[in-house]
Design a protein around this motif. Structure first.
Motif, PDB file in Angstrom:
ATOM      1  N   TYR A 152       0.727  -1.103   0.034  1.00 49.44           N
ATOM      2  CA  TYR A 152       0.247   0.118  -0.139  1.00 49.44           C
ATOM      3  C   TYR A 152       1.025   1.539  -0.039  1.00 49.44           C
ATOM      4  CZ  TYR A 152      -3.124   3.703   1.565  1.00 49.44           C
ATOM      5  OH  TYR A 152      -3.839   4.949   1.619  1.00 49.44           O
ATOM      6  N   LEU A 153       1.804   1.309   0.804  1.00 49.50           N
ATOM      7  CA  LEU A 153       2.789   2.355   0.775  1.00 49.50           C
ATOM      8  C   LEU A 153       3.584   2.678  -0.545  1.00 49.50           C
ATOM      9  CD1 LEU A 153       3.998   2.064   4.585  1.00 49.50           C
ATOM     10  CD2 LEU A 153       2.476   3.777   3.645  1.00 49.50           C
ATOM     11  N   VAL A 154       4.040   1.577  -1.104  1.00 46.21           N
ATOM     12  CA  VAL A 154       4.712   1.760  -2.313  1.00 46.21           C
ATOM     13  C   VAL A 154       3.819   2.258  -3.408  1.00 46.21           C
ATOM     14  CG1 VAL A 154       5.686   0.373  -4.258  1.00 46.21           C
ATOM     15  CG2 VAL A 154       6.371   0.071  -1.738  1.00 46.21           C
ATOM     16  N   ILE A 155       2.675   1.709  -3.492  1.00 49.31           N
ATOM     17  CA  ILE A 155       1.706   2.057  -4.511  1.00 49.31           C
ATOM     18  C   ILE A 155       1.179   3.532  -4.245  1.00 49.31           C
ATOM     19  CG2 ILE A 155      -0.538   1.793  -5.476  1.00 49.31           C
ATOM     20  CD1 ILE A 155      -0.099  -1.151  -4.867  1.00 49.31           C
ATOM     21  N   SER A 156       0.975   3.964  -2.885  1.00 45.91           N
ATOM     22  CA  SER A 156       0.692   5.327  -2.691  1.00 45.91           C
ATOM     23  C   SER A 156       1.840   6.084  -3.102  1.00 45.91           C
ATOM     24  CB  SER A 156       0.378   5.267  -1.098  1.00 45.91           C
ATOM     25  OG  SER A 156      -0.014   6.685  -0.711  1.00 45.91           O
ATOM     26  N   ALA A 157       2.765   5.846  -2.748  1.00 45.12           N
ATOM     27  CA  ALA A 157       4.054   6.797  -3.077  1.00 45.12           C
ATOM     28  C   ALA A 157       4.184   6.930  -4.601  1.00 45.12           C
ATOM     29  CB  ALA A 157       5.530   6.346  -2.265  1.00 45.12           C
ATOM     30  N   GLU A 158       3.949   5.767  -5.322  1.00 43.35           N
ATOM     31  CA  GLU A 158       4.074   6.103  -6.730  1.00 43.35           C
ATOM     32  C   GLU A 158       2.916   7.039  -7.368  1.00 43.35           C
ATOM     33  OE1 GLU A 158       5.949   4.975 -10.385  1.00 43.35           O
ATOM     34  OE2 GLU A 158       6.693   4.507  -8.122  1.00 43.35           O
ATOM     35  N   THR A 159       1.787   6.897  -6.823  1.00 38.16           N
ATOM     36  CA  THR A 159       0.468   7.619  -7.395  1.00 38.16           C
ATOM     37  C   THR A 159       0.566   8.942  -6.751  1.00 38.16           C
ATOM     38  OG1 THR A 159      -0.834   6.436  -6.291  1.00 38.16           O
ATOM     39  CG2 THR A 159      -0.383   5.408  -8.482  1.00 38.16           C
ATOM     40  N   SER A 160       1.134   9.571  -6.004  1.00 38.70           N
ATOM     41  CA  SER A 160       0.839  10.524  -5.195  1.00 38.70           C
ATOM     42  C   SER A 160       1.139  11.785  -5.723  1.00 38.70           C
ATOM     43  CB  SER A 160       1.577  10.783  -3.689  1.00 38.70           C
ATOM     44  OG  SER A 160       3.008  10.744  -3.926  1.00 38.70           O
TER      45      SER A 160
END
Length: 61
Positions: A22-30
């Motif tokens: 979740y954190l990796v995907i959130s950082a990628e799309t933020s």
């Protein structure tokens, strides 16, 4: 008792993996790059997108 500890360990690992993803995907799309249509088309062509339909250098023609 050891089975409960093992089950709890698997639960912690599973929750940790989900949180990490979740954190990796959130950082990628933020912070997405916002482009107008023409700039987006130029960027896509630079990255290997399809050329114009009338392009004589197009390899599939």
């Amino acid at each position: 008792m050891p089975e409960a500890v093992l089950a709890f360990g698997f639960l912690l690992v599973g929750v940790g993996v989900m949180l990490g993803l979740y954190l990796v995907i959130s950082a990628e799309t933020s912070n997405p790059t916002v482009l107008d249509r023409e700039a987006a088309e130029r960027e896509a062509k630079v990255r290997g997108g399809h050329a114009e339909e009338t392009d004589p250098d197009r390899p599939d023609r």
